[in-house]
Design a protein around this motif. Sequence first.
Motif, PDB file in Angstrom:
ATOM      1  N   GLY A   1       0.837  -1.204   0.000  1.00 55.19           N
ATOM      2  CA  GLY A   1       0.000   0.000   0.000  1.00 55.19           C
ATOM      3  C   GLY A   1       0.863   1.242   0.000  1.00 55.19           C
ATOM      4  O   GLY A   1       2.085   1.157   0.070  1.00 55.19           O
ATOM      5  N   LYS A   2       0.182   2.409  -0.053  1.00 49.90           N
ATOM      6  CA  LYS A   2       0.919   3.664  -0.176  1.00 49.90           C
ATOM      7  C   LYS A   2       0.973   4.420   1.158  1.00 49.90           C
ATOM      8  O   LYS A   2      -0.057   4.619   1.806  1.00 49.90           O
ATOM      9  N   ALA A   3       2.174   4.847   1.582  1.00 47.91           N
ATOM     10  CA  ALA A   3       2.325   5.662   2.799  1.00 47.91           C
ATOM     11  C   ALA A   3       2.587   7.098   2.384  1.00 47.91           C
ATOM     12  O   ALA A   3       3.438   7.377   1.549  1.00 47.91           O
ATOM     13  N   GLU A   4       1.787   8.048   2.994  1.00 48.81           N
ATOM     14  CA  GLU A   4       1.934   9.459   2.653  1.00 48.81           C
ATOM     15  C   GLU A   4       2.168  10.282   3.902  1.00 48.81           C
ATOM     16  O   GLU A   4       1.694   9.950   4.987  1.00 48.81           O
TER      17      GLU A   4
ATOM     18  N   TYR B   1       6.479   6.171   0.832  1.00 55.28           N
ATOM     19  CA  TYR B   1       6.911   4.949   0.134  1.00 55.28           C
ATOM     20  C   TYR B   1       5.693   4.184  -0.372  1.00 55.28           C
ATOM     21  O   TYR B   1       4.659   4.158   0.297  1.00 55.28           O
ATOM     22  N   ASP B   2       5.841   3.598  -1.569  1.00 59.25           N
ATOM     23  CA  ASP B   2       4.820   2.674  -2.080  1.00 59.25           C
ATOM     24  C   ASP B   2       5.223   1.274  -1.666  1.00 59.25           C
ATOM     25  O   ASP B   2       6.113   0.672  -2.278  1.00 59.25           O
ATOM     26  N   PHE B   3       4.604   0.794  -0.584  1.00 57.33           N
ATOM     27  CA  PHE B   3       4.991  -0.526  -0.055  1.00 57.33           C
ATOM     28  C   PHE B   3       4.543  -1.640  -0.996  1.00 57.33           C
ATOM     29  O   PHE B   3       3.372  -1.736  -1.336  1.00 57.33           O
ATOM     30  N   GLU B   4       5.496  -2.503  -1.416  1.00 57.10           N
ATOM     31  CA  GLU B   4       5.140  -3.680  -2.211  1.00 57.10           C
ATOM     32  C   GLU B   4       5.044  -4.909  -1.301  1.00 57.10           C
ATOM     33  O   GLU B   4       4.690  -5.997  -1.734  1.00 57.10           O
TER      34      GLU B   4
ATOM     35  N   LEU C   1       6.693   2.047   9.520  1.00 55.53           N
ATOM     36  CA  LEU C   1       6.557   3.457   9.140  1.00 55.53           C
ATOM     37  C   LEU C   1       6.565   4.303  10.411  1.00 55.53           C
ATOM     38  O   LEU C   1       5.985   3.923  11.431  1.00 55.53           O
ATOM     39  N   GLN C   2       7.212   5.473  10.336  1.00 58.33           N
ATOM     40  CA  GLN C   2       7.324   6.317  11.521  1.00 58.33           C
ATOM     41  C   GLN C   2       7.217   7.799  11.158  1.00 58.33           C
ATOM     42  O   GLN C   2       7.762   8.229  10.143  1.00 58.33           O
TER      43      GLN C   2
END
Length: 401
Positions: A150-153, A169-172, A177-178
């Motif tokens: 998924g996508k982290a913004e 980051y676009d998580f594959e 995440l922090q």
Amino acid sequence: MAKIQMTTPLVEMDGDEMTRILWKMIKDELILPFVDLKAEYYDLGLPERERTKDQVTLDASYAAKKYGVAVKCATITPNAQRVTEYNLSQMWKSPNGTIRSILDGTVFRAPIMIDSIKPNVRSWEKPITIARHAYGDVYKNTEFRIPCPGKAELLFTGEDGTELRETVYDFECPGVLQGMYNKDTSIDSFARSCFEYALSVKQDLWFSTKDTISKKYDHRFKDIFQEIYDNEYKDRFEAAGITYFYTLIDDAVARVIRSKGGFIWACKNYDGDVMSDMVSTAFGSLAMMTSVLVSPDGNYEYEAAHGTVTRHYYRYLKGEETSTNPVATIFAWSGALRKRGEKDGLNDLMAFADKLEAAVIKTLDDGIMTKDLSGLVSEGYKSTPVNSLDFIKAIRERLEA
Ligand code: NAP
Ligand code: MG
């Protein structure tokens, strides 16, 4: 002998367990016989914090702000076990956290060095003081375990309608995440406390971050320090014959190890947490580490860096003799008395603080010390381990002489 007079009170914050026992011995043997002590006394021992619903900690903190100089004994920060042990109605907050949030300062930690105990780093001849920014960053983070692709913004929504958004980051695959933050006002106070402290001890100030990698976050720290230095401190530093020096954290680490010591190293919160343990361990003993909280408007709170030494206290309660080291607590008193003297223009009081510290060093140089130190003494030096009270009495003899 006439006692040394004071004009303004200092704020005395009593504490817990073994350090509370040492506190009384220090006052009775080393302070009260020599100084006509003016102190506003606050008992921050856990039973009194419980009785007053922690109001006493708030009162003590505001008194420190009012009078500008405080000396504090180590205190228990309650955890679940302490709630049971002391039958507490609440898990009261850390007194140091409360004091820090009211005074808004930076903590400076410096080792006390003696000839017979050599630092592990051979080139270190003088103490290195660590100034740790104690606000924000990873200690106030928000973090996720990312469970699936998924996508982290990163998103900021300003009160004025400003919107900042960027993909982190676009998580594959799953991951972590922090998010973390700091504030200009807090970095500003940190910088001012460091500049003020450097001037008060007349030592060079180093500051390090990772601004080459963290081009906005760490760079902001670098810029704030530089702006305040250029606009408000450059002339005073030059007049005092000291320098301000910025470098990358990895370069700083290498330089610190090669240095002779004798400077202040300002670090961001996490760097300061890690580096202060490294530096203090390399200098010898936690019981020889002093600590002072300096607020940006020039209030000082002195204490020892160690805790209440619970293990020794339980032995003391069983009637056993303990050899607990009072040196850092004595230096908290001498630091506070010297600062009180400096603020009030009392030369006798400042001279007494110097003599008290000299008497401690003389006692240690004579080989009389507590057990934690006698094991660290280099070959060729003598050491006679004694209990806490005998050690304090040996200091008193030298102080009287
Ligand atoms: P600690 O009191 O610093 O003691 C840890 C160990 O270090 C002791 O058991 C002792 O080792 C040695 N030590 C520390 N100071 C010493 C001294 N002056 N003389 C001789 N040995 C010394 O840390 P802790 O046991 O983790 O914490 C105890 C309590 O202190 C906790 O309730 C904690 O909340 C509180 N605390 C308060 C402050 C503060 O007020 N600033 C700071 C830290 C911790 P041996 O037992 O091996 O002899
Ligand atoms: Mg730590």
